[in-house]
Scaffold this active site. Structure first.
Site, mmCIF file in Angstrom:
data_model
loop_
_atom_site.group_PDB
_atom_site.id
_atom_site.type_symbol
_atom_site.label_atom_id
_atom_site.label_comp_id
_atom_site.label_asym_id
_atom_site.label_seq_id
_atom_site.Cartn_x
_atom_site.Cartn_y
_atom_site.Cartn_z
ATOM 1 N N PHE A 91 0.831 -1.200 0.000
ATOM 2 C CA PHE A 91 0.000 0.000 0.000
ATOM 3 C C PHE A 91 0.867 1.252 0.000
ATOM 4 O O PHE A 91 1.790 1.370 0.813
ATOM 5 C CB PHE A 91 -0.874 0.057 1.264
ATOM 6 C CG PHE A 91 -2.069 -0.834 1.252
ATOM 7 C CD1 PHE A 91 -3.276 -0.391 0.732
ATOM 8 C CD2 PHE A 91 -2.003 -2.117 1.781
ATOM 9 C CE1 PHE A 91 -4.407 -1.217 0.743
ATOM 10 C CE2 PHE A 91 -3.119 -2.942 1.797
ATOM 11 C CZ PHE A 91 -4.324 -2.495 1.273
ATOM 12 N N ASP A 92 0.549 2.182 -0.887
ATOM 13 C CA ASP A 92 1.057 3.538 -0.760
ATOM 14 C C ASP A 92 0.427 4.139 0.497
ATOM 15 O O ASP A 92 -0.595 3.646 0.991
ATOM 16 C CB ASP A 92 0.678 4.322 -2.017
ATOM 17 C CG ASP A 92 1.092 5.777 -1.951
ATOM 18 O OD1 ASP A 92 2.216 6.062 -1.495
ATOM 19 O OD2 ASP A 92 0.276 6.642 -2.344
ATOM 20 N N LEU A 93 1.011 5.228 1.012
ATOM 21 C CA LEU A 93 0.456 5.866 2.207
ATOM 22 C C LEU A 93 -0.389 7.086 1.837
ATOM 23 O O LEU A 93 -1.614 7.076 1.953
ATOM 24 C CB LEU A 93 1.585 6.253 3.166
ATOM 25 C CG LEU A 93 1.193 7.003 4.443
ATOM 26 C CD1 LEU A 93 0.132 6.252 5.231
ATOM 27 C CD2 LEU A 93 2.429 7.269 5.299
ATOM 28 N N ASP A 94 0.266 8.156 1.379
ATOM 29 C CA ASP A 94 -0.446 9.400 1.061
ATOM 30 C C ASP A 94 -1.405 9.210 -0.109
ATOM 31 O O ASP A 94 -1.000 8.798 -1.194
ATOM 32 C CB ASP A 94 0.549 10.509 0.712
ATOM 33 C CG ASP A 94 1.385 10.937 1.909
ATOM 34 O OD1 ASP A 94 0.977 10.661 3.045
ATOM 35 O OD2 ASP A 94 2.454 11.552 1.698
ATOM 36 N N ILE A 125 -0.782 -1.090 -4.520
ATOM 37 C CA ILE A 125 -1.953 -0.221 -4.574
ATOM 38 C C ILE A 125 -1.533 1.214 -4.283
ATOM 39 O O ILE A 125 -0.863 1.484 -3.285
ATOM 40 C CB ILE A 125 -3.012 -0.657 -3.538
ATOM 41 C CG1 ILE A 125 -3.485 -2.085 -3.844
ATOM 42 C CG2 ILE A 125 -4.193 0.302 -3.534
ATOM 43 C CD1 ILE A 125 -4.366 -2.668 -2.763
#
Length: 237
Positions: free
Chosen positions: A29-32, A186
């Site tokens: 997973f990306d964060l921002d 993602i």
């Protein structure tokens, strides 16, 4: 009729086994723009840096377009900063971000529930972000999301390992699952999609962050999800 029923049963079992084999096992997973909406913290940090240099502040929409890429590349591309000036701009940005911007942030609705469901199903979950790893851990701890992740991977404070493909490569090195066919990245920007391609894994673009459908299509995303619910349907069926 009994034989037909038996063959149908065998077919359904085989279909289930094939589906199980090809399901994703590890999710990056990306964060921002993917787990959290960081707009307030990031835009305020850019404003703090630009005011130091006496630069006219861009529109809020323009500031939001800076969410995603590494800081040095944004200051260079958008404002022509290089060398020591670029380093100083990053330092000024972080003056605000490290003390206030970190927590000027909100978790997208449905994300905690999605992560909980994925963990209960045995997925390996990893954060792969261009944000410095130190800040990423603090943010995820603050919002009680760290408990869902096996690893939290980000850039270094000196801006090394800041390109998305580098972060993904680092994350894949830590992952317990080495079968790239069952790993999915993602994210909400093209950098996530391109970074996944460079590491030979599949990608999913989400539209509740800061990238458009056209951006994801042009980058070659394997999947595109409009909402957290769509994402859950993709991953858990």
């Amino acid at each position: 009729l009994e034989q037909d029923y038996f063959l149908l049963h065998v077919f359904v079992v085989l279909l289930f086994l094939l589906r199980s084999y090809f399901l994703f096992k590890t999710i990056l997973f990306d964060l921002d723009g993917t787990l959290t909406d960081p707009a307030a913290g990031i835009t305020n940090s850019f404003i703090h840096a630009l005011e130091y240099f006496g630069i006219e502040i861009p529109s809020y929409e323009k500031l939001c377009s800076f969410i995603g890429p590494p800081l040095p590349s944004t200051f260079e591309k958008e404002f022509g900063f290089t060398g020591e000036k670029n380093d100083l701009a990053v330092k000024k940005y972080r003056e605000h971000f490290a003390t206030k911007g970190l927590f000027e942030n909100t978790v997208y609705e449905g994300i905690p529930q999605l992560l909980q469901a994925l963990k209960e199903k045995g997925f390996e979950l990893i954060v792969a972000t261009s944000k410095p790893e130190q800040y990423s851990v603090q943010i995820l701890d603050h919002f009680d999301l760290s408990k869902y992740f096996d690893f939290i991977c980000g850039s270094n404070m000196d801006e090394s390992r800041s390109k998305k493909e580098e972060v993904i490569e680092y994350a894949l090195g830590l992952a317990n699952n080495k079968n790239k066919e069952t790993i999915l990245m993602i994210g909400d920007r093209e950098y996530d999609i391109i970074g996944a391609q460079k590491n030979n894994i599949k990608s999913c673009g989400v539209l509740f962050g800061y990238g458009s459908k056209e951006e994801h299509q042009n980058a070659g995303a394997d999947f595109i999800c409009d909402s957290v619910k769509d994402l859950q349907d993709l991953l858990l069926g």
